[in-house]
Enzyme design. Sequence first.
Site, PDB file in Angstrom:
ATOM      1  N   HIS A 237       0.827  -1.220   0.000  1.00  0.00           N
ATOM      2  CA  HIS A 237       0.000   0.000   0.000  1.00  0.00           C
ATOM      3  C   HIS A 237       0.860   1.269   0.000  1.00  0.00           C
ATOM      4  O   HIS A 237       0.359   2.343  -0.348  1.00  0.00           O
ATOM      5  CB  HIS A 237      -1.025  -0.015   1.150  1.00  0.00           C
ATOM      6  CG  HIS A 237      -0.514   0.415   2.480  1.00  0.00           C
ATOM      7  ND1 HIS A 237      -0.276  -0.464   3.509  1.00  0.00           N
ATOM      8  CD2 HIS A 237      -0.207   1.641   2.956  1.00  0.00           C
ATOM      9  CE1 HIS A 237       0.154   0.214   4.559  1.00  0.00           C
ATOM     10  NE2 HIS A 237       0.208   1.478   4.257  1.00  0.00           N
TER      11      HIS A 237
ATOM     12  N   GLN B 163       0.425   5.907  11.582  1.00  0.00           N
ATOM     13  CA  GLN B 163       0.618   6.411  10.207  1.00  0.00           C
ATOM     14  C   GLN B 163       2.080   6.822   9.963  1.00  0.00           C
ATOM     15  O   GLN B 163       2.640   7.566  10.755  1.00  0.00           O
ATOM     16  CB  GLN B 163      -0.300   7.612   9.935  1.00  0.00           C
ATOM     17  CG  GLN B 163      -1.776   7.305  10.017  1.00  0.00           C
ATOM     18  CD  GLN B 163      -2.411   7.816  11.299  1.00  0.00           C
ATOM     19  OE1 GLN B 163      -2.019   8.832  11.823  1.00  0.00           O
ATOM     20  NE2 GLN B 163      -3.396   7.093  11.788  1.00  0.00           N
ATOM     21  N   GLY B 164       2.651   6.335   8.870  1.00  0.00           N
ATOM     22  CA  GLY B 164       4.051   6.633   8.552  1.00  0.00           C
ATOM     23  C   GLY B 164       5.005   5.527   8.983  1.00  0.00           C
ATOM     24  O   GLY B 164       6.156   5.507   8.582  1.00  0.00           O
ATOM     25  N   ASP B 165       4.493   4.625   9.846  1.00  0.00           N
ATOM     26  CA  ASP B 165       5.284   3.439  10.211  1.00  0.00           C
ATOM     27  C   ASP B 165       5.087   2.328   9.191  1.00  0.00           C
ATOM     28  O   ASP B 165       5.841   1.344   9.171  1.00  0.00           O
ATOM     29  CB  ASP B 165       4.871   2.913  11.594  1.00  0.00           C
ATOM     30  CG  ASP B 165       5.254   3.859  12.713  1.00  0.00           C
ATOM     31  OD1 ASP B 165       6.365   4.410  12.657  1.00  0.00           O
ATOM     32  OD2 ASP B 165       4.444   4.045  13.632  1.00  0.00           O
ATOM     33  N   SER B 166       4.069   2.461   8.371  1.00  0.00           N
ATOM     34  CA  SER B 166       3.726   1.447   7.382  1.00  0.00           C
ATOM     35  C   SER B 166       4.941   0.994   6.585  1.00  0.00           C
ATOM     36  O   SER B 166       5.806   1.809   6.254  1.00  0.00           O
ATOM     37  CB  SER B 166       2.698   2.006   6.396  1.00  0.00           C
ATOM     38  OG  SER B 166       1.414   1.792   6.896  1.00  0.00           O
TER      39      SER B 166
ATOM     40  N   ASP C 178      -0.343  -7.506   1.733  1.00  0.00           N
ATOM     41  CA  ASP C 178       0.179  -6.133   1.671  1.00  0.00           C
ATOM     42  C   ASP C 178       1.708  -6.132   1.779  1.00  0.00           C
ATOM     43  O   ASP C 178       2.288  -5.730   2.779  1.00  0.00           O
ATOM     44  CB  ASP C 178      -0.456  -5.308   2.801  1.00  0.00           C
ATOM     45  CG  ASP C 178      -0.137  -3.822   2.690  1.00  0.00           C
ATOM     46  OD1 ASP C 178       0.409  -3.410   1.650  1.00  0.00           O
ATOM     47  OD2 ASP C 178      -0.438  -3.092   3.655  1.00  0.00           O
TER      48      ASP C 178
HETATM   49  C1  4AZ Z   1      -0.884   3.718   8.601  1.00  0.00           C
HETATM   50  O1  4AZ Z   1      -1.786   4.475   8.265  1.00  0.00           O
HETATM   51  C2  4AZ Z   1      -1.119   2.839   9.769  1.00  0.00           C
HETATM   52  N1  4AZ Z   1      -2.141   0.990  14.215  1.00  0.00           N
HETATM   53  C3  4AZ Z   1      -0.144   1.979  10.154  1.00  0.00           C
HETATM   54  C4  4AZ Z   1      -0.352   1.160  11.241  1.00  0.00           C
HETATM   55  C5  4AZ Z   1      -1.533   1.210  11.910  1.00  0.00           C
HETATM   56  C6  4AZ Z   1      -2.511   2.096  11.546  1.00  0.00           C
HETATM   57  C7  4AZ Z   1      -2.297   2.913  10.458  1.00  0.00           C
HETATM   58  C8  4AZ Z   1      -1.734   0.305  13.069  1.00  0.00           C
HETATM   59  O2  4AZ Z   1       0.194   3.690   8.003  1.00  0.00           O
END
Ligand code: 4AZ
Length: 270
Positions: A84, A221-224, A130
């Site tokens: 993603h 968000q941003g750790d993805s 993913d």
């Molecule tokens: C993100 O948006 C996201 N709590 C990553 C991890 C989590 C939620 C959102 C898990 O990248």
Amino acid sequence: MHAPLFICLATALLLVSAWAHPAQQQDRSSPNGRIVGGYATHVAVHPHQISLRRKAINSPQNAFTHICGGSVICGGKYVVTAAHCIIASVPSQYKVVAGTSRRNGSDGVIVSVSEIIMHEKYNPGTYDHDIAVLVLSSPFPVNNFTIKAIELASEDVEAGSISTITGWGTTSSGGTASDQLLAVDVPIVSNEVCNEDYAGLITDSMLCAGVRGVGGKDACQGDSGGPLIVDNKLHGVVSWGYGCAHPEYPGVYARVSYLREWLDSKVTCS
Ligand code: 4AZ
């Protein structure tokens, strides 16, 4: 409108607007914290961690900015991240930065991407499969200090094991991002239990981690795309969740053991 139908629709709308499918969600019920609920760390402790930086194709004058994390694999030749993170983009939009503890620094080693390999079964609607591999235009100079490949897990991890997640993501859902690399230690939750929380949305290609009933510790968000490790092996890739650090909703990761055959079929490590 029929009252029960209205309540049903309103609930569905609320859920959809709070859903953590990357980058845009807001969850007002999330507690504040770091990574969420973590602590400052350094790339020398997590030398597989990279920062994936992108610039918009229609504004080449803009700087490359951090969009996701990732992990160095295969002696420095590739990076594994979340599908993603890189959907609908081209390799020339990216730089991968290894050997830095900073989200915005120009230190570390910066390389280009020559090819994006998305999982063919990645489903942007469900986040199934993913995962993606980035082929680097030149391998990272692995020094086993600040830049090092991580071993991919081949066995499933036991529920209850403590995993470590790292990244430069926001320190609360919808909050601000960290410039310093952060880590958080969170127990693995079985898919069976996780599916009770997520009403069956957790597939075999996913892995959950969270402090059920307590919350406060999570990726955000941003750790993805970044790593979830147990015993120095990559077990998860940060993927999605309902908000961040919610007591009732663990974080969801791509399950590396399940996706291992696919990974092995795409990379040549020697
Ligand atoms: C993100 O948006 C996201 N709590 C990553 C991890 C989590 C939620 C959102 C898990 O990248």
